[in-house]
Design an enzyme around this catalytic site. Structure first.
Site, PDB file in Angstrom:
ATOM      1  N   ASN A 126       0.874  -1.178   0.000  1.00 29.41           N
ATOM      2  CA  ASN A 126       0.000   0.000   0.000  1.00 29.41           C
ATOM      3  C   ASN A 126       0.910   1.227   0.000  1.00 29.41           C
ATOM      4  OD1 ASN A 126      -1.750   2.076   0.531  1.00 29.41           O
ATOM      5  ND2 ASN A 126      -2.405   1.340   2.548  1.00 29.41           N
ATOM      6  N   LYS A 176       0.128   4.226  -0.220  1.00 26.84           N
ATOM      7  CA  LYS A 176      -0.523   5.392   0.400  1.00 26.84           C
ATOM      8  C   LYS A 176      -0.349   6.626  -0.483  1.00 26.84           C
ATOM      9  CE  LYS A 176      -0.219   3.170   4.855  1.00 26.84           C
ATOM     10  NZ  LYS A 176      -0.144   3.261   6.301  1.00 26.84           N
ATOM     11  N   HIS A 230      -9.577   0.911   4.967  1.00 26.39           N
ATOM     12  CA  HIS A 230      -8.312   1.116   5.680  1.00 26.39           C
ATOM     13  C   HIS A 230      -8.561   2.054   6.867  1.00 26.39           C
ATOM     14  CE1 HIS A 230      -4.213   2.338   6.562  1.00 26.39           C
ATOM     15  NE2 HIS A 230      -3.818   1.267   5.896  1.00 26.39           N
ATOM     16  N   GLU A 238      -6.949   4.482   7.942  1.00 24.87           N
ATOM     17  CA  GLU A 238      -6.750   5.907   7.653  1.00 24.87           C
ATOM     18  C   GLU A 238      -7.989   6.498   6.977  1.00 24.87           C
ATOM     19  OE1 GLU A 238      -3.013   5.341   5.644  1.00 24.87           O
ATOM     20  OE2 GLU A 238      -2.099   4.826   7.573  1.00 24.87           O
ATOM     21  N   GLU A 276      -5.179  -5.036  10.562  1.00 25.05           N
ATOM     22  CA  GLU A 276      -4.166  -3.996  10.764  1.00 25.05           C
ATOM     23  C   GLU A 276      -4.459  -3.257  12.070  1.00 25.05           C
ATOM     24  OE1 GLU A 276      -2.263  -2.783   6.743  1.00 25.05           O
ATOM     25  OE2 GLU A 276      -3.959  -1.483   7.129  1.00 25.05           O
ATOM     26  N   GLY A 287       2.630   2.385  10.895  1.00 30.86           N
ATOM     27  CA  GLY A 287       3.567   3.502  10.766  1.00 30.86           C
ATOM     28  C   GLY A 287       4.273   3.863  12.062  1.00 30.86           C
ATOM     29  N   SER A 321       3.619  -2.047  10.347  1.00 29.57           N
ATOM     30  CA  SER A 321       5.068  -2.100  10.521  1.00 29.57           C
ATOM     31  C   SER A 321       5.691  -3.429  10.100  1.00 29.57           C
ATOM     32  CB  SER A 321       5.452  -1.735  11.967  1.00 29.57           C
ATOM     33  OG  SER A 321       5.048  -0.412  12.254  1.00 29.57           O
TER      34      SER A 321
HETATM   35  P1  13P Z   1       3.090   0.474   7.735  1.00 31.03           P
HETATM   36  O1  13P Z   1       3.634  -0.796   7.125  1.00 31.03           O
HETATM   37  O2  13P Z   1       3.801   1.706   7.234  1.00 31.03           O
HETATM   38  O3  13P Z   1       3.004   0.386   9.228  1.00 31.03           O
HETATM   39  O4  13P Z   1       1.583   0.636   7.194  1.00 31.03           O
HETATM   40  C1  13P Z   1       0.713  -0.442   7.287  1.00 31.03           C
HETATM   41  C2  13P Z   1      -0.499  -0.125   6.506  1.00 31.03           C
HETATM   42  O5  13P Z   1      -1.270   0.738   6.868  1.00 31.03           O
HETATM   43  C3  13P Z   1      -0.722  -0.885   5.259  1.00 31.03           C
HETATM   44  O6  13P Z   1      -1.995  -0.674   4.752  1.00 31.03           O
END
Ligand code: 13P
Length: 251
Positions: free
Chosen positions: A9, A11, A95, A97, A167, A173, A213
């Protein structure tokens, strides 16, 4: 046999030129990957170009979101038809976010999953608790409720077509990965709830990815767990060497 899937992803990172460069590097380094499905989810603006770059490879294309209508006066939105048109087979839905910054509710996510399936896309349906929910002891009930509401009024045949990603929000992150045991435990909770809602056959056959992560140095331990079928990778998917290593996990 459940499918092994590693999805990146990206982002809101990378211009089209940078995205194509990364995709081309991955196409070269992952040329021999056979038993793992690799999915790249760049921003909308790079979908077409990345799709062209990974043509004639086994790497698949995914979007990070869709709207739940095919077309219409919805300024700024992108439809499932449009992402199919540029070569997507997968789409990330729900997701954390999007839940947090764009107020996506379980009901909206449910609509998006259904629409994605109607267009023949494979949804990567994300669930996960916040740190606050974990500390209050409601991590499991939160995730179960997200699964139930996200899959509301869907039949077994449709649910079998999707992929779930667990997740935990506190691991995204932050560099704090859920330990393999904690992740596997929640995957098992998700499987049990699917088994209750549908059947043990469905729960044994659906792929559940872990995200939060994921890095080259923790992927092997995560993938060694019984209930973890792959990963949804954020930050570490932006680097070709690191992501290649993740895809080539060792069990
Ligand atoms: P990170 O791997 O940067 O922690 O992000 C995970 C994520 O949100 C994947 O969709």
């Amino acid at each position: 046999m459940r499918k092994k899937i590693i999805a990146g992803n990206w982002k809101m990172y990378k211009t089209t030129r940078e995205a194509v460069q990364l995709a081309e590097n991955l196409k070269k380094s992952l040329v021999n990957i056979k038993n793992t499905i690799v999915v790249l989810c760049p921003p909308f603006t790079s979908l077409f170009s990345v799709g062209q770059a990974i043509k004639n490879s086994t790497i698949k294309l995914g979007a990070q979101n869709i709207y739940y209508e095919k077309e219409g006066a919805y300024t700024g939105e992108i439809s499932p038809l449009m992402i199919k048109d540029v070569g997507c087979q997968f789409v990330i839905i729900g997701h954390s976010e999007r839940r947090k910054y764009f107020n996506e509710t379980d009901a909206i996510i449910n609509k998006k999953i259904k629409t994605a399936l109607n267009f023949g896309l494979t949804p990567i349906f994300c669930v996960g608790e916040t740190l606050d929910q974990r500390e209050k002891g409601i991590a499991e009930s939160t995730v179960i409720s997200q699964v139930e509401k996200g899959l509301m009024d869907m039949n077994e045949e449709d649910v079998l077509k999707l992929v779930i990603a667990y997740e935990p929000v506190w691991a995204i992150g932050t560099g704090k990965t859920a330990t393999p045991d904690v992740a596997d435990g929640m995957h098992s909770v998700i499987r049990k709830s699917l088994s209750k809602l549908y059947s043990s056959d469905l729960s044994n056959n659906i792929s559940i990815l872990y995200g939060g992560s994921v890095k080259p140095d923790n992927i092997d331990a995560l993938m060694s767990q019984e209930n973890i079928d792959g990963a949804l990778v954020g930050g570490a998917s932006l680097d070709s060497a690191g992501f290649s290593r993740i895809v080539q996990f060792k069990k």
